[in-house]
Scaffold this active site. Structure first.
Site, PDB file in Angstrom:
ATOM      1  N   ALA B   8      82.993  -4.665  -9.981  1.00 50.11           N
ATOM      2  CA  ALA B   8      83.450  -5.119  -8.664  1.00 50.11           C
ATOM      3  C   ALA B   8      84.944  -4.847  -8.541  1.00 50.11           C
ATOM      4  O   ALA B   8      85.696  -5.065  -9.489  1.00 50.11           O
ATOM      5  CB  ALA B   8      83.185  -6.615  -8.487  1.00 50.11           C
ATOM      6  N   CYS B   9      85.358  -4.322  -7.375  1.00 53.10           N
ATOM      7  CA  CYS B   9      86.771  -3.992  -7.171  1.00 53.10           C
ATOM      8  C   CYS B   9      87.243  -4.566  -5.840  1.00 53.10           C
ATOM      9  O   CYS B   9      86.424  -5.039  -5.054  1.00 53.10           O
ATOM     10  CB  CYS B   9      86.961  -2.474  -7.210  1.00 53.10           C
ATOM     11  SG  CYS B   9      86.193  -1.634  -5.822  1.00 53.10           S
ATOM     12  N   PRO B  10      88.543  -4.533  -5.576  1.00 51.95           N
ATOM     13  CA  PRO B  10      89.062  -5.199  -4.366  1.00 51.95           C
ATOM     14  C   PRO B  10      88.449  -4.712  -3.048  1.00 51.95           C
ATOM     15  O   PRO B  10      88.083  -5.515  -2.204  1.00 51.95           O
ATOM     16  CB  PRO B  10      90.561  -4.885  -4.408  1.00 51.95           C
ATOM     17  CG  PRO B  10      90.862  -4.680  -5.847  1.00 51.95           C
ATOM     18  CD  PRO B  10      89.643  -4.018  -6.411  1.00 51.95           C
TER      19      PRO B  10
END
Lengths: 154, 107
Positions: B8-10
């Site tokens: 998961a990333c921004p």
């Protein structure tokens, strides 16, 4: 089902950017997106791009960087591709400079199909063949063709 | 070694999926079994099943943002890192996990 041509348009590709620094690359590609009516506000878009840059590294290795911005000033989700004529200093996972910049402009409220397509393009940027074509292509068609093929392996 | 994990990333558009692909490729090259769930801007995809989690030797969370369902991994060895730390040298990263688990007698 959406295809690569739904997010990648010839007008948003520039294989001979004049930019010599990271800031100039971001400016030049932002200008291109503005001229082509993808974004409504250059400063706001750039602010978002820089915000994401602060959150982490966007140089994904092999001379490729993927700055991206998701903001309401984006009118339609697209990918801009730029290639520079000299190495650009850009923080990356393999600590190598960058030559190919894939800029993702993402509409704030977008249908998931578009987002999925953009994500699939991002994944493809790890493929050796795609990387080679991005660095060597003389026409945008070559790039579209290789990304089209890459779309089939998921 | 059997790995399950989450990326998961921004923005939830690019790094989430690139990191997943990198981990899967590295795991394959190193001979590990691996399943990765992505938590991107379109929600969770390839969700891990309770059976997969149960069978896993280790949970790899390559995340820059808060994820959902972390409680599913209660009691399992968990390695948590930023996506960029996993991206940088993925083979080595996975091999170090294996080494650590072996030393701890968990493999």
């Amino acid at each position: 089902m959406l295809e690569i041509q739904d997010v990648l348009f010839e007008e948003n590709v520039c294989l001979n950017l004049t930019a010599k620094t990271k800031d100039e690359v971001i400016c030049e590609l932002t200008e291109l997106l503005y001229l082509n009516d993808v974004i409504s506000d250059k400063e706001e878009f750039k602010k978002e791009i820089y915000h994401r840059e602060e959150e982490g590294i966007t140089g994904i290795g092999d001379g490729i960087a993927i700055p991206h911005g998701r903001t309401p000033v984006v009118k339609k989700s697209v990918i801009a591709i730029g290639r520079t004529q000299s190495d650009i200093d850009w923080k990356s996972f393999d600590d190598k400079p960058v030559r190919v910049i894939i800029m993702f402009a993402i509409r704030d409220v977008d249908i998931s199909q578009h987002i999925m397509l953009l994500s699939r393009v991002a994944e493809m940027l790890l493929d050796k063949e795609v990387i080679d074509v991005l660095h060597s292509a003389e026409t945008i068609d070559e790039i579209i063709q290789v990304l089209k093929q890459g779309g089939g392996d998921r | 070694m059997k790995i399950v994990g989450i990326t998961a990333c921004p923005t939830g558009i690019a790094h989430t999926y690139i990191t997943k692909k990198k981990i899967l490729e590295a795991a394959k090259a190193c001979g590990y079994e691996c399943r990765i769930e992505t938590q991107g801007s379109i929600g969770a995809e390839d969700a891990l099943t309770p059976e997969e989690i149960k069978a896993a030797d280790v949970v790899l969370l390559a995340v820059d943002v808060k994820i959902s369902g972390e409680e599913r991994f209660k009691g399992k060895p968990i390695v948590k890192a930023r996506t960029e730390d996993v991206m940088r040298n993925t083979d080595k990263f996975l091999q170090q996990i294996e080494l650590k688990l072996r030393k701890a007698g968990k493999l």
